[in-house]
Design a protein around this motif. Structure first.
Motif, PDB file in Angstrom:
ATOM      1  N   GLY A  61      27.321  38.958  -4.223  1.00 34.57           N
ATOM      2  CA  GLY A  61      27.234  39.438  -2.763  1.00 34.57           C
ATOM      3  C   GLY A  61      27.965  40.442  -2.742  1.00 34.57           C
ATOM      4  N   GLU A  62      28.151  41.010  -1.534  1.00 35.61           N
ATOM      5  CA  GLU A  62      28.721  42.173  -1.167  1.00 35.61           C
ATOM      6  C   GLU A  62      30.271  42.525  -1.460  1.00 35.61           C
ATOM      7  OE1 GLU A  62      27.365  45.175  -0.074  1.00 35.61           O
ATOM      8  OE2 GLU A  62      25.370  44.000   0.405  1.00 35.61           O
ATOM      9  N   LEU A  63      30.577  43.522  -2.087  1.00 33.40           N
ATOM     10  CA  LEU A  63      32.011  43.534  -2.358  1.00 33.40           C
ATOM     11  C   LEU A  63      33.147  43.525  -1.357  1.00 33.40           C
ATOM     12  CD1 LEU A  63      32.073  46.406  -5.300  1.00 33.40           C
ATOM     13  CD2 LEU A  63      31.786  43.713  -5.384  1.00 33.40           C
ATOM     14  N   ARG A 119      33.113  41.294   0.974  1.00 31.13           N
ATOM     15  CA  ARG A 119      33.622  39.806   0.808  1.00 31.13           C
ATOM     16  C   ARG A 119      34.453  39.332  -0.324  1.00 31.13           C
ATOM     17  NH1 ARG A 119      35.356  35.104   2.432  1.00 31.13           N
ATOM     18  NH2 ARG A 119      34.335  33.345   1.661  1.00 31.13           N
ATOM     19  N   LEU A 120      34.281  40.250  -1.476  1.00 30.85           N
ATOM     20  CA  LEU A 120      34.988  39.816  -2.573  1.00 30.85           C
ATOM     21  C   LEU A 120      36.586  40.314  -2.134  1.00 30.85           C
ATOM     22  CD1 LEU A 120      35.980  39.404  -5.685  1.00 30.85           C
ATOM     23  CD2 LEU A 120      35.194  41.724  -5.942  1.00 30.85           C
ATOM     24  N   ALA A 121      36.955  41.476  -1.595  1.00 36.16           N
ATOM     25  CA  ALA A 121      38.121  41.674  -1.079  1.00 36.16           C
ATOM     26  C   ALA A 121      38.867  40.706  -0.199  1.00 36.16           C
ATOM     27  CB  ALA A 121      37.959  43.201  -0.527  1.00 36.16           C
ATOM     28  N   GLU A 122      38.030  40.207   0.595  1.00 36.06           N
ATOM     29  CA  GLU A 122      38.602  39.065   1.613  1.00 36.06           C
ATOM     30  C   GLU A 122      39.060  37.752   0.977  1.00 36.06           C
ATOM     31  OE1 GLU A 122      35.502  38.655   4.405  1.00 36.06           O
ATOM     32  OE2 GLU A 122      35.674  40.674   5.191  1.00 36.06           O
ATOM     33  N   LEU A 123      38.488  37.424  -0.432  1.00 32.06           N
ATOM     34  CA  LEU A 123      38.826  36.238  -0.808  1.00 32.06           C
ATOM     35  C   LEU A 123      40.236  36.051  -1.184  1.00 32.06           C
ATOM     36  CD1 LEU A 123      35.652  35.832  -3.450  1.00 32.06           C
ATOM     37  CD2 LEU A 123      36.184  34.633  -1.337  1.00 32.06           C
ATOM     38  N   SER A 181      32.564  44.697  -9.388  1.00 28.78           N
ATOM     39  CA  SER A 181      30.978  45.153  -9.114  1.00 28.78           C
ATOM     40  C   SER A 181      30.260  43.991  -8.615  1.00 28.78           C
ATOM     41  CB  SER A 181      30.511  45.541 -10.478  1.00 28.78           C
ATOM     42  OG  SER A 181      30.486  44.444 -11.351  1.00 28.78           O
ATOM     43  N   VAL A 182      29.263  44.143  -7.995  1.00 26.17           N
ATOM     44  CA  VAL A 182      28.175  43.221  -7.209  1.00 26.17           C
ATOM     45  C   VAL A 182      27.551  42.534  -8.744  1.00 26.17           C
ATOM     46  CG1 VAL A 182      26.153  42.695  -6.265  1.00 26.17           C
ATOM     47  CG2 VAL A 182      27.725  44.493  -5.300  1.00 26.17           C
ATOM     48  N   MET A 183      27.576  41.174  -8.848  1.00 28.05           N
ATOM     49  CA  MET A 183      27.038  40.383  -9.524  1.00 28.05           C
ATOM     50  C   MET A 183      25.563  40.828  -9.970  1.00 28.05           C
ATOM     51  SD  MET A 183      27.397  36.414 -10.588  1.00 28.05           S
ATOM     52  CE  MET A 183      29.228  36.491 -11.186  1.00 28.05           C
ATOM     53  N   GLY A 243      27.525  34.071  -4.414  1.00 31.35           N
ATOM     54  CA  GLY A 243      28.961  33.701  -4.027  1.00 31.35           C
ATOM     55  C   GLY A 243      29.556  33.194  -5.091  1.00 31.35           C
ATOM     56  N   CYS A 244      29.001  33.398  -6.414  1.00 34.03           N
ATOM     57  CA  CYS A 244      29.892  33.319  -7.559  1.00 34.03           C
ATOM     58  C   CYS A 244      30.789  34.379  -8.019  1.00 34.03           C
ATOM     59  CB  CYS A 244      28.730  33.106  -8.954  1.00 34.03           C
ATOM     60  SG  CYS A 244      29.506  32.622 -10.410  1.00 34.03           S
ATOM     61  N   VAL A 245      32.054  34.144  -8.515  1.00 36.45           N
ATOM     62  CA  VAL A 245      33.010  34.949  -8.640  1.00 36.45           C
ATOM     63  C   VAL A 245      33.094  34.914 -10.205  1.00 36.45           C
ATOM     64  CG1 VAL A 245      35.227  35.898  -8.065  1.00 36.45           C
ATOM     65  CG2 VAL A 245      33.964  34.453  -6.506  1.00 36.45           C
TER      66      VAL A 245
END
Length: 311
Positions: free
Chosen positions: A255-257, A259-263, A283-285, A296-298
Protein backbone atom coordinates in the motif's frame (compact mmCIF):
# COMPACT_ATOMS: atom_id res chain seq x y z
CA UNK A 1 34.39 -4.24 -17.33
CA UNK A 2 30.77 -3.04 -17.40
CA UNK A 3 28.69 -5.19 -15.03
CA UNK A 4 24.89 -4.92 -15.04
CA UNK A 5 22.38 -6.03 -12.43
CA UNK A 6 18.92 -7.33 -13.29
CA UNK A 7 16.05 -8.33 -10.98
CA UNK A 8 12.59 -9.73 -11.62
CA UNK A 9 9.55 -7.54 -10.91
CA UNK A 10 8.84 -9.14 -7.52
CA UNK A 11 12.01 -7.57 -6.09
CA UNK A 12 11.10 -4.85 -3.61
CA UNK A 13 13.38 -1.82 -3.84
CA UNK A 14 12.56 1.90 -4.07
CA UNK A 15 12.11 3.17 -7.61
CA UNK A 16 14.78 5.85 -7.01
CA UNK A 17 17.31 3.19 -6.01
CA UNK A 18 16.52 1.11 -9.11
CA UNK A 19 17.10 4.14 -11.35
CA UNK A 20 20.19 5.34 -9.50
CA UNK A 21 21.93 1.99 -9.91
CA UNK A 22 20.52 1.29 -13.40
CA UNK A 23 18.98 -2.01 -12.29
CA UNK A 24 17.13 -3.76 -15.11
CA UNK A 25 13.72 -5.29 -14.41
CA UNK A 26 12.59 -8.60 -15.88
CA UNK A 27 8.79 -8.16 -16.03
CA UNK A 28 6.16 -10.51 -14.70
CA UNK A 29 2.79 -10.74 -16.46
CA UNK A 30 -0.30 -10.32 -14.28
CA UNK A 31 -3.41 -11.85 -15.82
CA UNK A 32 -6.76 -10.41 -14.69
CA UNK A 33 -9.39 -12.42 -16.51
CA UNK A 34 -9.29 -11.33 -20.14
CA UNK A 35 -7.04 -8.40 -19.24
CA UNK A 36 -3.32 -8.46 -18.49
CA UNK A 37 -0.40 -6.14 -17.91
CA UNK A 38 3.32 -6.51 -17.40
CA UNK A 39 4.66 -5.51 -14.01
CA UNK A 40 7.83 -3.46 -14.60
CA UNK A 41 8.01 -1.99 -11.08
CA UNK A 42 6.51 1.26 -12.35
CA UNK A 43 5.31 3.25 -9.31
CA UNK A 44 2.24 4.80 -10.96
CA UNK A 45 1.12 1.47 -12.42
CA UNK A 46 1.55 -0.24 -9.04
CA UNK A 47 -0.54 2.39 -7.26
CA UNK A 48 -3.34 1.98 -9.82
CA UNK A 49 -3.27 -1.77 -9.32
CA UNK A 50 -3.65 -1.42 -5.55
CA UNK A 51 -6.38 1.21 -5.85
CA UNK A 52 -8.45 -0.19 -8.71
CA UNK A 53 -7.80 -3.90 -9.25
CA UNK A 54 -6.37 -5.84 -6.31
CA UNK A 55 -9.46 -5.87 -4.06
CA UNK A 56 -11.89 -6.56 -6.90
CA UNK A 57 -9.91 -9.06 -8.98
CA UNK A 58 -6.83 -10.13 -7.03
CA UNK A 59 -8.14 -13.51 -5.87
CA UNK A 60 -8.58 -14.67 -9.45
CA UNK A 61 -5.42 -13.06 -10.81
CA UNK A 62 -2.48 -15.08 -12.09
CA UNK A 63 1.19 -14.19 -12.26
CA UNK A 64 3.21 -15.59 -15.12
CA UNK A 65 6.97 -15.50 -15.58
CA UNK A 66 8.33 -14.57 -18.99
CA UNK A 67 8.88 -17.58 -21.23
CA UNK A 68 12.40 -18.70 -22.07
CA UNK A 69 12.21 -17.06 -25.50
CA UNK A 70 10.74 -13.84 -24.12
CA UNK A 71 13.46 -13.71 -21.49
CA UNK A 72 16.18 -14.38 -24.05
CA UNK A 73 14.89 -11.55 -26.23
CA UNK A 74 14.55 -9.08 -23.35
CA UNK A 75 18.02 -9.82 -22.05
CA UNK A 76 19.75 -9.55 -25.42
CA UNK A 77 17.84 -6.57 -26.81
CA UNK A 78 17.18 -4.43 -23.74
CA UNK A 79 18.51 -5.50 -20.35
CA UNK A 80 22.08 -6.40 -21.29
CA UNK A 81 22.75 -3.58 -23.75
CA UNK A 82 26.08 -1.82 -23.08
CA UNK A 83 27.10 -4.49 -20.56
CA UNK A 84 29.94 -7.00 -20.75
CA UNK A 85 28.64 -9.10 -17.89
CA UNK A 86 25.31 -9.22 -16.08
CA UNK A 87 23.90 -10.77 -12.93
CA UNK A 88 20.20 -11.60 -12.98
CA UNK A 89 18.84 -12.22 -9.49
CA UNK A 90 15.43 -13.87 -9.19
CA UNK A 91 12.99 -14.77 -6.45
CA UNK A 92 13.35 -18.23 -4.95
CA UNK A 93 13.21 -21.06 -7.46
CA UNK A 94 10.69 -22.73 -5.13
CA UNK A 95 8.18 -19.88 -5.66
CA UNK A 96 7.88 -19.75 -9.45
CA UNK A 97 9.45 -20.41 -12.85
CA UNK A 98 11.41 -17.18 -13.22
CA UNK A 99 14.75 -18.67 -12.16
CA UNK A 100 14.32 -21.77 -14.33
CA UNK A 101 13.27 -19.82 -17.43
CA UNK A 102 16.01 -17.22 -17.00
CA UNK A 103 18.67 -19.91 -16.55
CA UNK A 104 17.51 -21.59 -19.76
CA UNK A 105 17.55 -18.23 -21.54
CA UNK A 106 21.15 -17.67 -20.40
CA UNK A 107 22.19 -20.99 -21.95
CA UNK A 108 20.43 -19.97 -25.18
CA UNK A 109 22.35 -16.66 -25.23
CA UNK A 110 25.62 -18.55 -24.73
CA UNK A 111 24.71 -20.91 -27.56
CA UNK A 112 23.99 -17.90 -29.81
CA UNK A 113 27.44 -16.50 -29.11
CA UNK A 114 29.17 -19.82 -29.73
CA UNK A 115 27.30 -20.39 -33.00
CA UNK A 116 28.05 -16.91 -34.28
CA UNK A 117 24.38 -15.89 -34.44
CA UNK A 118 25.00 -13.06 -31.99
CA UNK A 119 26.63 -10.28 -34.00
CA UNK A 120 27.57 -8.02 -31.11
CA UNK A 121 30.29 -8.66 -28.57
CA UNK A 122 29.57 -11.91 -26.65
CA UNK A 123 27.93 -11.31 -23.30
CA UNK A 124 28.24 -13.26 -20.06
CA UNK A 125 25.17 -13.74 -17.87
CA UNK A 126 25.03 -15.30 -14.42
CA UNK A 127 21.57 -16.17 -13.04
CA UNK A 128 21.31 -16.38 -9.25
CA UNK A 129 18.46 -17.90 -7.25
CA UNK A 130 18.06 -15.52 -4.28
CA UNK A 131 16.39 -18.29 -2.20
CA UNK A 132 14.06 -15.58 -0.90
CA UNK A 133 11.48 -13.12 -2.21
CA UNK A 134 10.14 -9.55 -2.08
CA UNK A 135 12.20 -7.49 0.38
CA UNK A 136 14.61 -10.43 0.75
CA UNK A 137 15.43 -10.36 -2.96
CA UNK A 138 15.78 -6.60 -2.58
CA UNK A 139 18.60 -7.09 -0.06
CA UNK A 140 20.58 -9.27 -2.46
CA UNK A 141 19.95 -7.05 -5.50
CA UNK A 142 20.97 -3.92 -3.58
CA UNK A 143 24.23 -5.58 -2.56
CA UNK A 144 24.86 -6.65 -6.16
CA UNK A 145 24.32 -3.08 -7.36
CA UNK A 146 26.76 -1.72 -4.80
CA UNK A 147 29.37 -4.34 -5.68
CA UNK A 148 29.04 -3.54 -9.38
CA UNK A 149 29.53 0.16 -8.65
CA UNK A 150 32.57 -0.64 -6.47
CA UNK A 151 34.26 -2.31 -9.44
CA UNK A 152 34.69 -5.83 -8.08
CA UNK A 153 35.38 -8.62 -10.57
CA UNK A 154 32.54 -10.89 -11.75
CA UNK A 155 34.16 -13.85 -9.97
CA UNK A 156 34.32 -11.94 -6.66
CA UNK A 157 30.77 -10.69 -7.13
CA UNK A 158 29.38 -14.13 -7.86
CA UNK A 159 31.14 -15.63 -4.85
CA UNK A 160 29.92 -12.85 -2.56
CA UNK A 161 26.29 -13.11 -3.69
CA UNK A 162 26.15 -16.90 -3.45
CA UNK A 163 27.47 -16.76 0.11
CA UNK A 164 25.26 -13.86 1.13
CA UNK A 165 21.99 -15.36 -0.08
CA UNK A 166 22.22 -17.99 2.66
CA UNK A 167 22.27 -15.26 5.30
CA UNK A 168 19.21 -13.33 4.14
CA UNK A 169 16.44 -13.31 6.75
CA UNK A 170 13.11 -12.09 5.37
CA UNK A 171 10.09 -11.62 7.65
CA UNK A 172 6.51 -10.94 6.63
CA UNK A 173 3.14 -10.25 8.28
CA UNK A 174 0.09 -10.62 5.99
CA UNK A 175 -2.56 -7.94 6.09
CA UNK A 176 -5.56 -10.07 5.04
CA UNK A 177 -5.84 -13.66 6.26
CA UNK A 178 -8.91 -14.32 4.09
CA UNK A 179 -7.03 -13.26 0.97
CA UNK A 180 -3.92 -15.24 1.93
CA UNK A 181 -5.87 -18.44 2.57
CA UNK A 182 -7.89 -18.21 -0.62
CA UNK A 183 -4.81 -17.45 -2.72
CA UNK A 184 -3.08 -20.46 -1.19
CA UNK A 185 -6.07 -22.66 -2.04
CA UNK A 186 -6.21 -21.22 -5.55
CA UNK A 187 -2.56 -22.20 -6.07
CA UNK A 188 -3.02 -25.64 -4.51
CA UNK A 189 -0.86 -24.89 -1.47
CA UNK A 190 -1.60 -26.38 1.94
CA UNK A 191 0.27 -23.80 3.99
CA UNK A 192 -2.96 -22.31 5.38
CA UNK A 193 -5.50 -25.02 6.20
CA UNK A 194 -9.13 -24.36 7.11
CA UNK A 195 -8.76 -25.12 10.82
CA UNK A 196 -5.76 -22.84 11.27
CA UNK A 197 -7.54 -20.14 9.28
CA UNK A 198 -10.76 -20.43 11.34
CA UNK A 199 -8.91 -20.29 14.67
CA UNK A 200 -6.66 -17.49 13.46
CA UNK A 201 -9.59 -15.43 12.22
CA UNK A 202 -11.65 -15.92 15.39
CA UNK A 203 -8.75 -14.85 17.62
CA UNK A 204 -7.25 -12.40 15.10
CA UNK A 205 -3.99 -14.33 15.24
CA UNK A 206 -1.47 -13.12 12.69
CA UNK A 207 1.49 -15.24 11.63
CA UNK A 208 4.96 -13.77 11.45
CA UNK A 209 6.49 -15.64 8.51
CA UNK A 210 10.20 -16.21 7.96
CA UNK A 211 11.72 -16.83 4.53
CA UNK A 212 15.19 -18.34 4.87
CA UNK A 213 17.26 -20.39 2.42
CA UNK A 214 14.32 -21.18 0.18
CA UNK A 215 11.95 -22.26 2.95
CA UNK A 216 9.05 -20.39 4.57
CA UNK A 217 7.73 -21.01 8.07
CA UNK A 218 5.73 -19.25 10.79
CA UNK A 219 7.98 -18.22 13.68
CA UNK A 220 5.19 -16.65 15.77
CA UNK A 221 1.43 -16.15 15.87
CA UNK A 222 0.36 -12.93 17.58
CA UNK A 223 -2.97 -11.33 18.43
CA UNK A 224 -3.73 -8.46 16.08
CA UNK A 225 -2.15 -7.20 12.87
CA UNK A 226 -0.48 -4.10 14.31
CA UNK A 227 0.88 -6.02 17.30
CA UNK A 228 2.40 -8.65 15.00
CA UNK A 229 3.98 -5.95 12.81
CA UNK A 230 5.34 -4.15 15.87
CA UNK A 231 6.97 -7.31 17.25
CA UNK A 232 8.44 -8.11 13.82
CA UNK A 233 9.98 -4.65 13.56
CA UNK A 234 11.24 -4.88 17.15
CA UNK A 235 12.93 -8.20 16.36
CA UNK A 236 14.67 -6.76 13.30
CA UNK A 237 15.68 -3.65 15.27
CA UNK A 238 17.41 -5.96 17.77
CA UNK A 239 19.29 -7.56 14.90
CA UNK A 240 20.45 -4.10 13.82
CA UNK A 241 21.67 -3.46 17.37
CA UNK A 242 23.48 -6.82 17.41
CA UNK A 243 25.13 -6.15 14.04
CA UNK A 244 24.27 -6.92 10.42
CA UNK A 245 26.47 -8.28 7.67
CA UNK A 246 25.32 -5.58 5.25
CA UNK A 247 24.94 -1.83 5.53
CA UNK A 248 21.33 -1.83 4.35
CA UNK A 249 18.00 -3.52 4.97
CA UNK A 250 14.78 -3.53 2.94
CA UNK A 251 11.18 -2.94 3.97
CA UNK A 252 8.12 -3.15 1.71
CA UNK A 253 4.43 -2.52 2.29
CA UNK A 254 1.36 -3.51 0.30
CA UNK A 255 0.00 0.00 0.00
CA UNK A 256 1.02 3.64 0.28
CA UNK A 257 4.25 4.28 2.19
CA UNK A 258 2.54 6.91 4.34
CA UNK A 259 0.69 4.05 6.03
CA UNK A 260 3.93 2.12 6.57
CA UNK A 261 5.38 5.09 8.46
CA UNK A 262 2.35 5.04 10.79
CA UNK A 263 2.67 1.37 11.78
CA UNK A 264 3.83 0.71 15.35
CA UNK A 265 7.49 -0.19 15.63
CA UNK A 266 8.55 1.36 12.34
CA UNK A 267 9.85 4.60 13.87
CA UNK A 268 11.93 2.59 16.35
CA UNK A 269 13.37 0.52 13.49
CA UNK A 270 14.23 3.70 11.60
CA UNK A 271 15.95 5.07 14.70
CA UNK A 272 18.02 1.89 15.11
CA UNK A 273 19.16 1.95 11.48
CA UNK A 274 20.09 5.64 11.70
CA UNK A 275 22.13 5.18 14.88
CA UNK A 276 24.04 2.24 13.39
CA UNK A 277 24.59 3.70 9.93
CA UNK A 278 22.31 1.23 8.16
CA UNK A 279 20.55 2.35 4.97
CA UNK A 280 16.83 1.61 5.20
CA UNK A 281 15.34 1.03 1.73
CA UNK A 282 11.55 1.29 1.94
CA UNK A 283 9.29 0.62 -1.04
CA UNK A 284 5.74 -0.16 -2.06
CA UNK A 285 5.40 -3.93 -2.41
CA UNK A 286 5.30 -4.96 -6.07
CA UNK A 287 2.02 -5.72 -7.81
CA UNK A 288 3.39 -9.22 -8.45
CA UNK A 289 3.87 -9.79 -4.73
CA UNK A 290 0.49 -8.26 -3.87
CA UNK A 291 -1.33 -10.71 -6.12
CA UNK A 292 0.06 -13.53 -4.00
CA UNK A 293 -0.09 -12.08 -0.46
CA UNK A 294 -2.69 -9.29 -0.60
CA UNK A 295 -2.83 -5.65 0.43
CA UNK A 296 -1.45 -4.51 3.77
CA UNK A 297 1.31 -7.10 3.85
CA UNK A 298 4.55 -5.93 5.48
CA UNK A 299 7.92 -7.47 4.63
CA UNK A 300 11.33 -6.65 6.10
CA UNK A 301 14.67 -8.32 5.36
CA UNK A 302 18.35 -8.04 6.18
CA UNK A 303 21.58 -9.92 5.56
CA UNK A 304 23.08 -11.31 8.74
CA UNK A 305 22.83 -13.93 11.42
CA UNK A 306 19.52 -15.74 11.95
CA UNK A 307 18.63 -15.46 15.63
CA UNK A 308 15.57 -16.80 17.50
CA UNK A 309 12.41 -14.68 17.24
CA UNK A 310 11.65 -13.35 20.72
CA UNK A 311 8.28 -11.90 21.69
Amino acid sequence: MRIGVIADASCDLPEAFLHEHDIGILPVTIQLGADSFDDHRDAAQTRRFYAEQLAARGLDAETQACSVEQTRSLLREQLMVDRDYAFCITLSATRGRTFENTAKASFAILADAQSGEQQAQPLALRVIDSKTMFSGTGVLVAEAAKLARAGVTPFEMRRRLEILRDSICAYMVPGDLYYLRNRAQHKGERSVDWFSYAIGTALDLRPVLLGYRGETQAVARLRGYEHAVERMFAHVARQVEAGLELGHLCVSYGGELERLAELPGYAALQDATTRHGIQLLASVMSATAAVNVGAGCVSVAYGGELRPFRL
